[in-house]
Design a protein around this motif. Structure first.
Motif, mmCIF file in Angstrom:
data_model
loop_
_atom_site.group_PDB
_atom_site.id
_atom_site.type_symbol
_atom_site.label_atom_id
_atom_site.label_comp_id
_atom_site.label_asym_id
_atom_site.label_seq_id
_atom_site.Cartn_x
_atom_site.Cartn_y
_atom_site.Cartn_z
ATOM 1 N N ASN A 199 107.477 -1.240 -79.858
ATOM 2 C CA ASN A 199 106.974 -1.634 -81.164
ATOM 3 C C ASN A 199 107.446 -3.037 -81.478
ATOM 4 O OD1 ASN A 199 109.726 -1.330 -82.194
ATOM 5 N ND2 ASN A 199 109.338 0.873 -82.072
ATOM 6 N N GLU A 200 107.183 -3.495 -82.704
ATOM 7 C CA GLU A 200 107.498 -4.877 -83.054
ATOM 8 C C GLU A 200 108.990 -5.165 -83.045
ATOM 9 O OE1 GLU A 200 106.185 -2.908 -87.000
ATOM 10 O OE2 GLU A 200 105.956 -2.588 -84.857
ATOM 11 N N ALA A 201 109.824 -4.116 -82.977
ATOM 12 C CA ALA A 201 111.267 -4.346 -82.889
ATOM 13 C C ALA A 201 111.648 -5.013 -81.570
ATOM 14 C CB ALA A 201 112.030 -3.022 -83.041
ATOM 15 N N LEU A 202 110.814 -4.862 -80.550
ATOM 16 C CA LEU A 202 111.103 -5.472 -79.252
ATOM 17 C C LEU A 202 110.526 -6.883 -79.228
ATOM 18 C CD1 LEU A 202 110.466 -2.473 -76.858
ATOM 19 C CD2 LEU A 202 112.607 -3.217 -77.875
ATOM 20 N N THR A 243 105.470 -10.691 -75.837
ATOM 21 C CA THR A 243 104.611 -9.907 -76.733
ATOM 22 C C THR A 243 105.289 -9.605 -78.061
ATOM 23 O OG1 THR A 243 105.420 -7.867 -75.671
ATOM 24 C CG2 THR A 243 103.369 -8.830 -74.834
ATOM 25 N N PRO A 244 105.859 -10.584 -78.761
ATOM 26 C CA PRO A 244 106.526 -10.288 -80.038
ATOM 27 C C PRO A 244 105.534 -9.814 -81.090
ATOM 28 C CG PRO A 244 106.332 -12.656 -79.726
ATOM 29 C CD PRO A 244 105.920 -12.015 -78.438
ATOM 30 N N GLY A 245 105.973 -8.829 -81.903
ATOM 31 C CA GLY A 245 105.150 -8.338 -82.996
ATOM 32 C C GLY A 245 104.124 -7.302 -82.614
ATOM 33 N N THR A 246 104.006 -6.984 -81.327
ATOM 34 C CA THR A 246 103.006 -6.027 -80.878
ATOM 35 C C THR A 246 103.618 -4.635 -80.752
ATOM 36 O OG1 THR A 246 103.485 -6.475 -78.552
ATOM 37 C CG2 THR A 246 101.777 -7.813 -79.603
ATOM 38 N N ALA A 247 102.761 -3.655 -80.467
ATOM 39 C CA ALA A 247 103.228 -2.284 -80.288
ATOM 40 C C ALA A 247 102.275 -1.546 -79.361
ATOM 41 C CB ALA A 247 103.329 -1.561 -81.631
ATOM 42 N N PHE A 301 98.601 -11.152 -73.331
ATOM 43 C CA PHE A 301 99.881 -11.329 -72.652
ATOM 44 C C PHE A 301 100.375 -9.949 -72.223
ATOM 45 C CE2 PHE A 301 100.617 -14.947 -75.902
ATOM 46 C CZ PHE A 301 99.697 -15.744 -75.239
ATOM 47 N N GLY A 302 100.776 -9.814 -70.985
ATOM 48 C CA GLY A 302 101.218 -8.525 -70.486
ATOM 49 C C GLY A 302 102.624 -8.186 -70.939
ATOM 50 N N TYR A 312 78.835 -3.332 -78.774
ATOM 51 C CA TYR A 312 79.977 -3.822 -79.544
ATOM 52 C C TYR A 312 80.756 -4.873 -78.755
ATOM 53 C CZ TYR A 312 82.782 -0.341 -76.907
ATOM 54 O OH TYR A 312 83.388 0.409 -75.927
ATOM 55 N N ARG A 313 81.453 -5.677 -79.530
ATOM 56 C CA ARG A 313 82.283 -6.742 -78.973
ATOM 57 C C ARG A 313 83.614 -6.751 -79.713
ATOM 58 N NH1 ARG A 313 82.299 -12.013 -76.678
ATOM 59 N NH2 ARG A 313 83.795 -13.386 -77.679
ATOM 60 N N VAL A 314 84.688 -6.821 -78.942
ATOM 61 C CA VAL A 314 86.019 -6.932 -79.518
ATOM 62 C C VAL A 314 86.739 -8.059 -78.793
ATOM 63 C CG1 VAL A 314 88.057 -5.668 -80.267
ATOM 64 C CG2 VAL A 314 85.981 -4.407 -79.685
ATOM 65 N N ASP A 315 87.333 -8.968 -79.554
ATOM 66 C CA ASP A 315 88.110 -10.032 -78.915
ATOM 67 C C ASP A 315 89.429 -10.205 -79.640
ATOM 68 O OD1 ASP A 315 87.901 -12.477 -80.869
ATOM 69 O OD2 ASP A 315 85.864 -11.718 -80.696
ATOM 70 N N ASN A 316 90.428 -10.546 -78.883
ATOM 71 C CA ASN A 316 91.783 -10.759 -79.392
ATOM 72 C C ASN A 316 92.255 -12.134 -78.909
ATOM 73 O OD1 ASN A 316 95.054 -9.262 -78.753
ATOM 74 N ND2 ASN A 316 94.355 -10.440 -80.492
ATOM 75 N N LYS A 317 92.490 -13.029 -79.855
ATOM 76 C CA LYS A 317 92.944 -14.391 -79.547
ATOM 77 C C LYS A 317 94.363 -14.545 -80.044
ATOM 78 C CE LYS A 317 91.939 -18.804 -78.421
ATOM 79 N NZ LYS A 317 93.217 -19.463 -78.726
ATOM 80 N N VAL A 318 95.252 -15.017 -79.176
ATOM 81 C CA VAL A 318 96.661 -15.173 -79.516
ATOM 82 C C VAL A 318 97.072 -16.621 -79.309
ATOM 83 C CG1 VAL A 318 99.017 -14.422 -79.059
ATOM 84 C CG2 VAL A 318 97.141 -12.788 -78.840
ATOM 85 N N ASP A 319 97.600 -17.230 -80.358
ATOM 86 C CA ASP A 319 98.172 -18.570 -80.284
ATOM 87 C C ASP A 319 99.670 -18.453 -80.527
ATOM 88 O OD1 ASP A 319 95.971 -20.328 -79.778
ATOM 89 O OD2 ASP A 319 95.248 -19.883 -81.788
ATOM 90 N N GLU A 320 100.422 -18.852 -79.548
ATOM 91 C CA GLU A 320 101.873 -18.738 -79.616
ATOM 92 C C GLU A 320 102.476 -20.132 -79.514
ATOM 93 O OE1 GLU A 320 104.081 -15.098 -77.975
ATOM 94 O OE2 GLU A 320 104.359 -16.629 -76.454
#
Length: 848
Positions: free
Chosen positions: A84-87, A92-96, A122-123, A396-404
């Motif tokens: 979870n986000e505690a890790l 992958t900060p903030g993910t679960a 991000f894996g 359907y379309r799903v996209d996830n964009k991450v800017d770190e």
């Protein structure tokens, strides 16, 4: 007592005084048949033959959870591989992610309204595929269905251990507003949230919409008794030795080594608690140790925003729908990088004696990472009937964009070298703190971005194909096509490993797949039904696979149901495992490389579930299900050390050694075309289909309803899972090793919920149990035992005039501390146990 507790307790007292008395009995819960995850056959009069754990909306509200990961963390079925986000470490900060049965999040299929989501770009750990369940807002969730059975014959890849299907609202009556405040007794993790959920209905057209915000402050080690220092006396008892002390030799206050006298002394600025006998580090004197635990995050600062709108209308006999959802998650985290700031030394002459002053450059602050994750989901669908058949089609379309952004406190390796040279040249006095201009001159920010996309089309139909004396034969069939792509890109400095204290990751790839499936339910007798299913998947990378499933439902009397199912499953190679770019390193002085492997095959599995359900009346239900899951060809890295031991200097090397050792002059080509030429003996530790994992256990659940108790409905619900065996094989030819009851896999987990629902007041008491387990070494020998953990949560709700509802709750009522379970900070397993301690929340709801 913390201010949030005082506010909440005062509010409860006032509400108790003004709330109307309970004068009428709560209406008994009505039994309702729903189409449950585990079958494509649309029938409202029959449950599937596989066990399904359902978390209804009332259960979600009673839990007091503020995110899907929080709701599922203490579920009896959450495994050691979830997080979870505690890790906040890694990429992958903030993910679960949720892990059924400890087979890994990549072997638990996560669906939203029966449809897939893309992997996080991000894996986990650099290469582990998972769906970020924090990108699914809790206020939009109607219920959660957890299929406790393998289901690749129905859903395809990843449904190895089971399926989590998150059902969102597609119909809402009226307007609903919500506000919540929460805070912990010790401080930290303060939370404020609110949402609006509404719907309007115009005969053949309806609209459903919602928006919400969530903000939680960071929760630090300083806010916790077990994680506020790197000195941990508890392990003196656990390990039978001295207190565990993980403090570092270099602190921000600094220490001085006298070359002439061969002694070390701490500086006057050193806090008393960090003055350490230097003999612990092999020197004479005292040293100022670095204890970063209090400053480290147990939970990062997180802000989430979500919006959703869905339109549903009918044209003749056809129903159309268009749905758009968007979620933004902003996280500021330190990860484990707070201990990775550079160090420097300064040679001086004081009173004629040569000394070395050394310290850590904490002036730049903790290296922080700012992450913005944006998810968009667009679905266009239509459904209707054709004769006796129901049909449904969707695109359907799903996209996830991450800017770190590596935002503050980050150095290039070359700038660290330059700074140390400036100190040696006398251009900078290390005893003086770095001013803002110096910090700005030597540190900078770096970018890391990723994107993951999924485009899909599906069509399915179901209905009765033939009437028999024993009932209709039901058929479901469908086709599916998907295109998946992702990338993980970084600034050149990160890719080249030039950022001090930070690793590198990079990957990019895509694939296409098509699938067709069929499912048939045949009544052999009035009480026996056989369900047969099969699915064919064709992938553009590893090839094709067919997976069957057979299930039985035997209902000799209305109050008793026997059920069993068997099927095969698969997991397609993860995109990170296929396309990760070349990484280099060294282990024991031996160079190694790691990379994706485009020749990987699919992981293969089989699952077996058998059990029974007893429901003599509407007030009592009891079920027992035994299960077994076996997985082989698991994709993994052997590890450079293990490969060297198996393959170098061995007269008869193992067959897996082929291609694992590169001699000087030999080359290796990574998936992106990068060519590596070995200059000496080099280990190739790229991904392979190697490992095996088997597990078996039993799930027990019971539900008791007692109507008209003090004018309300009293309900008891208990779920317990026992892990009887959990065995792992690192590679073929090596015996399986039993890991049940070890390393985050407790043999027993359970949850007891007691609720009382009246006309004006509702109560909920929830007890979570995580059994004991052992921390074991690689040989399977226990090092120490981890105590059982029990957490009790309580909530009371008040239904007030004007459609107002107020909830007050306390999580972790007894302030139970998570048991010590790891010798690394924060010394507890944050996957299994919450770290916030006792916390209270106050929630207001209004229906318009």
């Amino acid at each position: 007592m913390h201010s949030s507790f005082r506010l909440a307790l005062t509010t409860v007292a006032v509400l108790s005084a003004i709330s109307p008395s309970v004068v009428v009995a709560g209406e008994a819960e009505k039994a309702e048949r729903i189409v449950i995850t585990g079958s494509h056959i649309k029938r409202l009069d029959s449950e599937t033959a596989s066990p399904v754990y359902v978390i209804e909306r009332k259960d979600i509200e009673a839990s007091g959870a503020m995110s899907l990961s929080e709701l599922l963390q203490l579920s009896p079925y959450n495994g050691a591989g979830g997080f979870n986000e505690a890790l906040t470490t890694g990429f992958t900060p903030g993910t679960a992610a949720f892990d059924l049965r400890s087979f890994g999040p990549e072997r638990t299929l996560v669906l939203v309204d029966g449809r897939r989501s893309p992997i996080y770009p991000f894996g986990a750990g650099g290469s582990g595929a998972f769906v970020d369940i924090n990108a699914i807002p809790l206020f939009m969730i109607k219920r959660v269905e957890i299929l406790l059975d393998g289901a690749s014959a129905l859903y395809g890849s990843d449904a190895v251990a089971g399926v989590v299907n998150i059902i969102t609202y597609d119909e809402v009556d009226g307007q609903h507003a919500n506000l919540r405040y929460a805070g912990s007794e010790r401080g930290g993790g303060e939370l404020v949230s609110g949402h609006w959920l509404g719907g309007v209905d115009f005969d053949s057209f309806r609209l459903v919409y919602g928006a919400g915000v969530f903000k939680r402050e960071e929760h630090l080690g300083a806010d916790s008794d077990f994680a506020n220092s790197l000195v941990t006396p508890a392990f003196a008892n656990l390990l039978g030795g001295a207190a565990l002390d993980l403090r570092d030799f270099y602190s921000g206050e600094g220490s001085v080594y006298n070359i002439d006298t061969d002694t070390i002394s701490h500086t006057s600025a050193c806090p008393n608690q960090n003055i350490v006998d230097a003999s612990d580090f092999g020197f004479n004197g005292t040293v100022c140790a670095y204890d970063w635990a209090a400053e480290q995050q147990l939970m990062p600062e997180t802000t989430r925003g979500a919006a959703s709108v869905g339109a549903y209308w009918s044209v003749g006999e056809i129903n159309f729908a268009a749905r758009y959802d968007s979620v933004i998650v902003d996280t500021t985290s330190y990860g484990s990088f707070i201990s990775s700031t550079p160090t420097a030394q300064q040679l001086e002459t004081i009173n004629g004696e040569q000394v070395i002053y050394f310290r850590r450059l904490t002036d730049t602050g903790a290296p922080s990472i700012e992450t913005e994750s944006v998810t968009h989901r667009l679905t266009l669908s239509a459904n209707g009937t054709f004769g006796d058949f129901d049909w449904n089609s969707a695109i359907y379309r799903v996209d996830n964009k991450v800017d770190e952004t590596l935002a503050n406190g980050w150095w290039l390796n070359s700038r660290v070298t330059e700074f140390r040279q400036a100190v040696a040249n006398g251009d900078f006095d290390l005893r003086n703190p770095m001013d803002a201009a110096t910090i700005a001159a030597y540190t900078q920010s770096f970018g890391h971005e990723g994107s993951s996309e999924l485009n899909a089309f599906e069509w399915r139909m179901s209905g009765p194909v033939l009437d028999t004396e024993r009932g209709p034969i039901w058929l479901a069939t469908g086709v599916e096509a998907r295109q998946e792509s992702f990338y993980d890109r970084s600034d050149a400095a990160i890719i080249n490993g030039d950022v001090f204290g930070y690793g590198s990751s990079g990957a990019e790839g895509d694939r296409d797949l098509a699938a067709a499936y069929i499912e048939v339910a045949v009544p052999f007798t009035d009480s026996l039904e056989v369900n047969l299913a099969g699915r064919y998947d064709q992938y553009s990378d590893f090839g094709d696979t067919f997976n069957p499933k057979v299930a039985l439902r035997f209902e000799p009397i209305e109050q008793l149901l026997f059920r069993a199912s068997w099927g095969t499953g698969f997991r397609a190679p993860g995109l990170h495992q296929l396309f990760t770019t070349l990484n280099t390193g060294s282990s024991g002085g031996l160079p190694f490389i790691q990379s994706g492997n485009t020749e990987l095959g699919a992981e293969e599995s089989s699952s077996l579930v058998a059990g029974f359900v007893v429901a003599p009346n509407s007030s009592f239900e009891f079920s027992v299900d035994a299960w077994k899951v076996d997985v082989e060809n698991i994709i993994t890295n052997l590890g450079a050390t293990r490969i060297a031991n198996l393959c170098i200097g061995v007269s008869d090397p193992d067959p897996i050694c082929a291609g694992r050792v590169l001699n000087a002059g030999e080359t290796f080509t990574a998936p992106d075309g990068t060519v590596y030429t070995a200059t000496s003996t080099t280990i190739n530790d790229s991904f392979l289909n190697l490992a095996g994992r088997d597990a078996k256990g039993v799930d027990v659940s019971t539900l008791v309803r007692v109507p008209d108790v003090f004018g309300g409905m009293l309900k008891f619900q208990l779920s317990v899972t026992g892990l009887l065996d959990f065995s792992e094989q690192p590679f073929p030819g090596v015996r399986y090793q039993d890991r049940s009851g070890q390393n985050g896999n407790p043999e027993f987990r359970g949850k007891l919920t007691i609720t009382w629902d009246g006309y004006a007041v509702n109560h909920a008491l929830i007890s979570h149990y995580v059994g004991e387990w052992d921390v074991a070494n690689t040989a399977g020998n226990a090092i120490f035992s981890v105590d059982p953990y029990v957490q009790v949560d309580y909530q009371v709700g008040f239904n007030l005039k004007g459609e107002h509802r107020v909830l007050f709750g306390i999580k972790n009522l007894a302030d139970e501390q998570p048991p010590y379970s790891t010798t690394a900070w924060p010394f507890v397993n944050r996957t299994l146990y919450p770290t916030l301690g006792r916390s209270a929340y106050l929630e207001w709801n209004k229906t318009f």
